[in-house]
Motif scaffolding. Structure first.
Motif, mmCIF file in Angstrom:
data_model
loop_
_atom_site.group_PDB
_atom_site.id
_atom_site.type_symbol
_atom_site.label_atom_id
_atom_site.label_comp_id
_atom_site.label_asym_id
_atom_site.label_seq_id
_atom_site.Cartn_x
_atom_site.Cartn_y
_atom_site.Cartn_z
ATOM 1 N N GLN A 176 0.833 -1.203 0.000
ATOM 2 C CA GLN A 176 0.000 0.000 0.000
ATOM 3 C C GLN A 176 0.873 1.262 0.000
ATOM 4 O O GLN A 176 0.611 2.208 -0.745
ATOM 5 C CB GLN A 176 -0.890 -0.048 1.251
ATOM 6 C CG GLN A 176 -2.126 0.790 1.201
ATOM 7 C CD GLN A 176 -3.180 0.300 0.218
ATOM 8 O OE1 GLN A 176 -3.189 -0.840 -0.204
ATOM 9 N NE2 GLN A 176 -4.065 1.194 -0.154
ATOM 10 N N SER A 196 -5.908 -0.459 -3.606
ATOM 11 C CA SER A 196 -5.384 0.592 -4.487
ATOM 12 C C SER A 196 -6.518 1.517 -4.926
ATOM 13 O O SER A 196 -6.359 2.745 -4.952
ATOM 14 C CB SER A 196 -4.717 -0.022 -5.720
ATOM 15 O OG SER A 196 -3.647 -0.856 -5.341
ATOM 16 N N ASN A 251 -5.658 -8.558 -9.562
ATOM 17 C CA ASN A 251 -6.202 -9.080 -8.320
ATOM 18 C C ASN A 251 -7.671 -8.691 -8.253
ATOM 19 O O ASN A 251 -7.978 -7.503 -8.262
ATOM 20 C CB ASN A 251 -5.417 -8.469 -7.139
ATOM 21 C CG ASN A 251 -5.922 -8.938 -5.790
ATOM 22 O OD1 ASN A 251 -6.915 -9.643 -5.683
ATOM 23 N ND2 ASN A 251 -5.233 -8.512 -4.745
ATOM 24 N N ASP A 281 1.857 -2.568 -11.184
ATOM 25 C CA ASP A 281 1.815 -3.314 -9.927
ATOM 26 C C ASP A 281 1.835 -4.795 -10.316
ATOM 27 O O ASP A 281 0.856 -5.318 -10.848
ATOM 28 C CB ASP A 281 0.543 -2.953 -9.148
ATOM 29 C CG ASP A 281 0.433 -3.704 -7.814
ATOM 30 O OD1 ASP A 281 1.110 -4.742 -7.654
ATOM 31 O OD2 ASP A 281 -0.342 -3.253 -6.949
ATOM 32 N N THR A 286 2.391 -7.488 -8.353
ATOM 33 C CA THR A 286 2.306 -8.337 -7.162
ATOM 34 C C THR A 286 1.842 -9.753 -7.495
ATOM 35 O O THR A 286 2.387 -10.731 -6.991
ATOM 36 C CB THR A 286 1.318 -7.700 -6.159
ATOM 37 O OG1 THR A 286 1.828 -6.423 -5.773
ATOM 38 C CG2 THR A 286 1.139 -8.562 -4.920
ATOM 39 N N SER A 340 4.370 -8.753 0.614
ATOM 40 C CA SER A 340 3.579 -9.551 1.557
ATOM 41 C C SER A 340 3.051 -10.828 0.904
ATOM 42 O O SER A 340 2.621 -11.746 1.597
ATOM 43 C CB SER A 340 2.374 -8.739 2.055
ATOM 44 O OG SER A 340 2.676 -7.373 2.218
HETATM 45 C C1 LIG Z 1 -1.898 -6.801 -1.432
HETATM 46 C C2 LIG Z 1 -1.735 -5.907 -2.583
HETATM 47 C C3 LIG Z 1 -1.331 -4.571 -2.401
HETATM 48 C C4 LIG Z 1 -1.131 -3.971 -1.029
HETATM 49 O O1 LIG Z 1 -0.066 -4.587 -0.378
HETATM 50 P P1 LIG Z 1 0.070 -4.684 1.233
HETATM 51 O O2 LIG Z 1 1.414 -5.291 1.399
HETATM 52 O O3 LIG Z 1 -1.054 -5.529 1.719
HETATM 53 O O4 LIG Z 1 -0.015 -3.294 1.749
HETATM 54 C C5 LIG Z 1 -1.143 -3.790 -3.526
HETATM 55 N N1 LIG Z 1 -1.363 -4.282 -4.767
HETATM 56 C C6 LIG Z 1 -1.766 -5.553 -4.981
HETATM 57 C C7 LIG Z 1 -2.000 -6.034 -6.368
HETATM 58 C C8 LIG Z 1 -1.973 -6.414 -3.887
HETATM 59 O O5 LIG Z 1 -2.382 -7.660 -4.107
#
Ligand SMILES: *Cc1c(COP(=O)(O)O)cnc(C)c1O
Length: 431
Positions: free
Chosen positions: A90, A117, A161, A186, A188, A210
């Motif tokens: 975040q 987000s 996500n 992003d 992730t 995370s």
């Molecule tokens: C979880 C997530 C976030 C936020 O990350 P945190 O470590 O929980 O603050 C941002 N972007 C995506 C795509 C996520 O899955």
């Protein structure tokens, strides 16, 4: 050290990049430097570090050796020039928006993003006049259509996500280039093991560590990677933190002092020193350890997710599954092009019995835990419509594939047979 590992392949870099045996003790593992301050050699060195005339450790809010090892490793895996690690995913999103823009600026944002987000973007719009310009659809043409003279950046996720849509990064990057805008991705849900957005034209890549990078669901963290390719000075005054003199730093100009990674430098000086969302050295250490097994884990995550999604798709209680690696799925061609290994392990499943069935399904799972994380070794389930994506309108929930009838699954590394048995017994209880 970084240069030695640059020629190595991905799995080798995941284990070695950015860290080496400790020269002081020979310790093979990256030491955890739990110290706030670092003793200066003399007052000149202290003054030089404070003025950014030379780099070095001074205070762990700005940088720390254990955190720096994590930053070097993620930068190597993403093919970035530099990275800055922060306290959460975040805060990575927040820091990128705040460093790129000032009040009154706008940015094109994908209409399908992680709920946190979207919430942050809407709050920053209301309180700080940083305007998200959400796209209508997900094609490069949709991103281009949302651009106005106020637009300063384009932001999307690589794999969305929670619906696992794989975005056309090269197409969106071409739009960004045509309009002289930096592309922020992003990534992730992909992790660098599945997609390296810089290879497709991204300028900035962010992660919530995370999730897959840490891998075990132990620590919250984030990281920002700078590809070092964007010309911040092309339009004078536009990206002023990078391209204009900082009066309080004796006229320091980051694009001149750090031409290869001016954006990461701005995140360091403004983001870390002034905003201050530093990552704990302990969390950096755990994340660094997690990354060592990332390539192996992602293979198994993808294989298990495909197996479970396939069983769900064919079940009579299921309306649809959003996992584009299954044949005949929407977005199959894009997934095949960008993620031949598989589109990760997070997807949604819609139940024919609506919200009641979705809730009953979650409550009937035994092996799969009901909790709000993703991308960890254990398999997880959540009802996004009432939790992670609750702030969306009903119409927006339908677009994001998180309507009341859906369940978000994050498939872990257990034996696929056990996961399938758990899902089947939970579905059987829907009657
Ligand atoms: C979880 C997530 C976030 C936020 O990350 P945190 O470590 O929980 O603050 C941002 N972007 C995506 C795509 C996520 O899955």
């Amino acid at each position: 050290m970084a240069t030695e590992t640059q020629t190595h392949r991905f799995a080798t870099q995941a284990i070695h990049a950015g860290a080496a045996p400790d020269p002081a003790t020979g310790a093979r593992i990256q030491p955890i430097y739990f110290t706030n301050g670092f003793v200066f050699e003399d007052t000149q060195q202290a003054a030089d570090i404070f003025a950014m005339r030379r780099t070095g450790f001074s205070y762990s809010r700005g940088s720390n050796p254990t955190v720096a090892a994590l930053e070097r490793r993620v930068a190597a895996l993403e093919g970035a020039k530099a990275a800055v690690a922060v306290a959460s995913g975040q805060s990575a999103v927040l820091m990128v928006l705040m460093t790129l823009m000032k009040s009154g600026d706008a940015y094109v944002a994908s209409s399908r993003l992680f709920g946190g987000s979207l919430g942050l973007m809407n709050r920053l719009d209301g309180r700080y006049d940083l305007k998200p310009q959400f796209t209508k659809g997900l094609t490069p043409a949709d991103f281009e259509a949302a651009i106005t003279p106020e637009t300063r950046a384009i932001i999307c996720e690589s794999i969305v996500n929670p619906c696992a849509t794989v975005m056309d990064l090269a197409g969106i990057a071409a739009v960004a280039r045509r309009h002289g805008l930096p592309l922020v991705v992003d990534s992730t849900l992909a992790s660098p093991a599945l997609i390296r957005p810089i290879e497709h034209g991204a300028d900035i890549v962010i992660h919530s560590t995370s999730k897959f990078l840490g891998g075990s669901g132990q620590t919250i963290g984030g990281v920002i990677c700078d590809a070092g390719k964007f010309d911040w000075a092309a339009i004078p005054g536009r990206y002023n933190l990078m391209s204009e003199p900082w009066a309080d730093y004796d006229g320091l100009v980051l694009t001149e002092r750090f031409p290869d990674f001016a954006f990461a430098a701005a995140c360091r000086v403004f983001g870390m020193r002034e905003l201050g969302p530093g990552l704990s050295p302990m969390n950096a250490f755990l994340t660094l350890t997690g990354i060592e097994t990332l390539p192996l884990r992602m293979e198994r995550h993808c294989a298990n997710a495909k197996a479970v999604a396939g069983v769900l798709k064919d079940h009579p209680a299921v309306a649809w599954v959003s996992y584009p690696a299954l044949p005949g799925q929407e977005g199959e061609a894009m997934a095949a092009r960008y993620v031949p290994q598989g589109p990760g392990s997070i997807f949604t499943v819609a139940l024919k019995g609506g919200e009641a069935a979705a809730v009953k399904f979650i409550m009937s799972l035994k092996l799969i835990s009901h909790l709000v994380n993703i991308g960890e070794i254990k398999s997880l389930a959540i009802h996004p419509a009432t939790t992670t994506h609750r702030q969306l309108s009903l119409a927006d929930k339908a677009i994001a594939k998180v309507g009341p009838e859906t369940v978000r699954l994050s498939i872990g590394l257990e034996n696929a047979e056990d996961l399938i048995a758990d899902v089947e017994q939970a579905l059987a209880q829907l009657g």
